[in-house]
Design an enzyme around this catalytic site. Structure first.
Site, mmCIF file in Angstrom:
data_model
loop_
_atom_site.group_PDB
_atom_site.id
_atom_site.type_symbol
_atom_site.label_atom_id
_atom_site.label_comp_id
_atom_site.label_asym_id
_atom_site.label_seq_id
_atom_site.Cartn_x
_atom_site.Cartn_y
_atom_site.Cartn_z
ATOM 1 N N SER A 2 0.793 -1.278 0.039
ATOM 2 C CA SER A 2 0.057 -0.104 0.041
ATOM 3 C C SER A 2 0.778 1.330 -0.012
ATOM 4 O O SER A 2 1.562 1.269 -0.828
ATOM 5 C CB SER A 2 -1.035 -0.173 1.238
ATOM 6 O OG SER A 2 -1.978 1.057 1.063
ATOM 7 N N HIS A 5 -7.068 -5.666 -1.261
ATOM 8 C CA HIS A 5 -6.178 -4.900 -0.710
ATOM 9 C C HIS A 5 -5.474 -5.636 0.481
ATOM 10 O O HIS A 5 -5.982 -5.318 1.643
ATOM 11 C CB HIS A 5 -6.538 -3.595 -0.510
ATOM 12 C CG HIS A 5 -5.406 -2.384 -0.358
ATOM 13 N ND1 HIS A 5 -4.511 -2.120 -1.533
ATOM 14 C CD2 HIS A 5 -4.818 -2.069 0.694
ATOM 15 C CE1 HIS A 5 -3.798 -1.159 -0.951
ATOM 16 N NE2 HIS A 5 -4.024 -0.902 0.471
#
Length: 444
Positions: A283, A424
């Site tokens: 991320s 994610h």
């Protein structure tokens, strides 16, 4: 001068690399509000637009790069300076006095005797704070004669969150609140111990013969807009300075600087192979790993997991997170100059494939997740794909495919990519691909 490659122009005309200026919706309630454009978020491939992608092999004066010498001597410095001045910010060159390390604990029989565990504190000055606590696991099979490669990365939850080991203390710094992981009032608690262990499969990495080094990113700069008062930035302020200049580093720059300080320590260990350090991040920390890899060539492999906008995904594609969203939601991540490109990507003189290209010829792996549309999986793939011409200058093979591979299929040689099924996150599946990539490029 045409700064765009013939291949990029052709792909644009076919719609394959459609990239866009933002669609604006006008408000008509009053003259004051009518003049203010509102950003429209897009997650439809049919509406990504048509902004051309900069050609990494065309210099600012129009010169075409045809050799690795031209790249290293002329074009790469040009691009690096643009990423410094317009996006991530300049990292201070001044070395700090009093930088030193202290081993806080050591366990030579960790993981059922397979690894040595150390918690090492890096002091940046003669004072006790700020400092960085680095958790290191090295395979006991490693030695001076047969040193191990090491995966180096920052973590989100604190070192105590990557392991169930009760010997690792709960850090006292600032944390983002998270009820699921036991973080309340911006403080970590015992309840958060082991909360991120699934993201750090340390035992599996040790079994493959590699080491792991990680540290809490908030030790370097707390992840909120505090005016750059509580991280490492004030250590470098000139007299009278209270915040970084517009072209100086933000939080991502500080986090990347910390990764290099971790490398400083690791290369001193005889059981660590200083030619086999892989920098890794997920991320926002995947954005960080790319910037760290672009700056520090000691990282011989660079890994970006779900890094999205400001990481591996192309900025000039209007899909998912945008420059404006980055600057609005996280104004501290990038430098002040990057604010100029909010809802103005057409003026941005660089794009993220050129960041990946800055790492050439060192291998780079980019990973996406099928449900992570905010990070734009296709844009991440294209970030790696469009870096291929630079790697070709060094005789290095890239992804080897022209379109994104099927989910869960890993492709590539010196450039790697996969799009994992799911959300994610960074999981054992991803780590397995990274270790395979390391074995391919480092050798067993």
């Amino acid at each position: 001068m045409n700064r765009y490659s013939p291949a990029a122009v052709l792909l644009l005309s076919m719609g394959t690399l459609a990239t866009a200026s933002l669609t604006m919706a006008q408000t008509a309630t009053s003259p004051a509000t009518a003049a203010k454009p509102q950003e429209v978020i897009n997650q439809d491939e049919a509406h990504v637009g048509s902004l051309p992608i900069p050609d990494p092999l065309t210099c600012a004066d129009g010169t075409r790069v045809t050799s690795k010498e031209q790249w290293l001597e002329k074009r790469r410095p040009e691009l690096f300076k643009l990423f410094e001045s317009e996006m991530y910010g300049r990292t201070p060159e001044r070395k700090l006095e009093g930088l030193r390390t202290e081993v806080l604990l050591e366990n030579k029989m960790a993981l059922e005797g397979k690894a040595t565990q150390r918690l090492v504190r890096i002091y940046f000055t003669k004072a006790d704070a700020p400092h960085l606590d680095v958790l290191v696991y090295l395979p006991n099979a490693a030695s001076k004669e047969k040193p191990a490669g090491v995966f180096v990365g920052l973590n989100f939850g604190g070192n105590h969150a990557v392991t169930e080991d009760p010997a690792i203390p709960v850090p006292q710094g600032w944390f983002r609140n998270n009820k699921e992981t036991g973080v309340t009032q911006n403080r970590a608690t015992e309840a958060s111990r082991g909360a991120d262990a699934r993201r750090w499969p340390i035992a599996e990495v040790i079994t493959r013969g590699y080491g792991v080094a990680t540290a809490y990113y908030g030790d370097l700069d707390p992840d909120f807009d505090d005016g750059f008062q509580n991280g490492v930035q004030p250590l470098f302020y000139k007299e009278g300075q209270t915040k970084p200049e517009a072209d100086e580093w933000g939080s991502i720059g500080a986090w990347a600087w910390g990764l290099s300080r971790m490398a400083d320590y690791l290369v001193t260990l005889p059981e660590v192979d200083d030619k086999r350090l892989a920098v890794l991040g997920h991320s926002r920390l995947g954005k960080t790993s790319l910037w760290a890899g672009a700056q520090d060539t000691r990282f011989s492999i660079v890994i970006s997991n779900n890094s999205g906008a400001g990481g591996a995904a192309l900025s000039k594609r209007h899909f998912g997170e945008t420059v404006n969203k980055l600057n609005t939601n996280f104004p501290h991540w990038f430098n002040g100059n990057f604010k100029k490109y909010s809802m103005n990507e057409a003026a941005l003189p660089i794009d993220q494939h050129e960041l990946i290209a800055l790492c050439a010829p060192r291998p780079v792996y980019v990973a996406s997740a099928t449900e992570d549309l905010w990070a734009d999986p296709k844009g991440e793939f294209l970030g790696a794909k469009l870096a291929e011409p630079v790697y070709a200058l060094f005789g290095k093979k890239g992804l080897g495919v022209s379109e994104p591979p099927a989910p869960d299929v890993s492709v590539g040689e010196a450039l790697g990519y996969h799009n994992r099924t799911g959300k994610h996150d960074i999981l054992l599946f991803d780590w397995e691909k990274y270790m395979n990539f390391a074995a391919k490029n480092w050798g067993n």
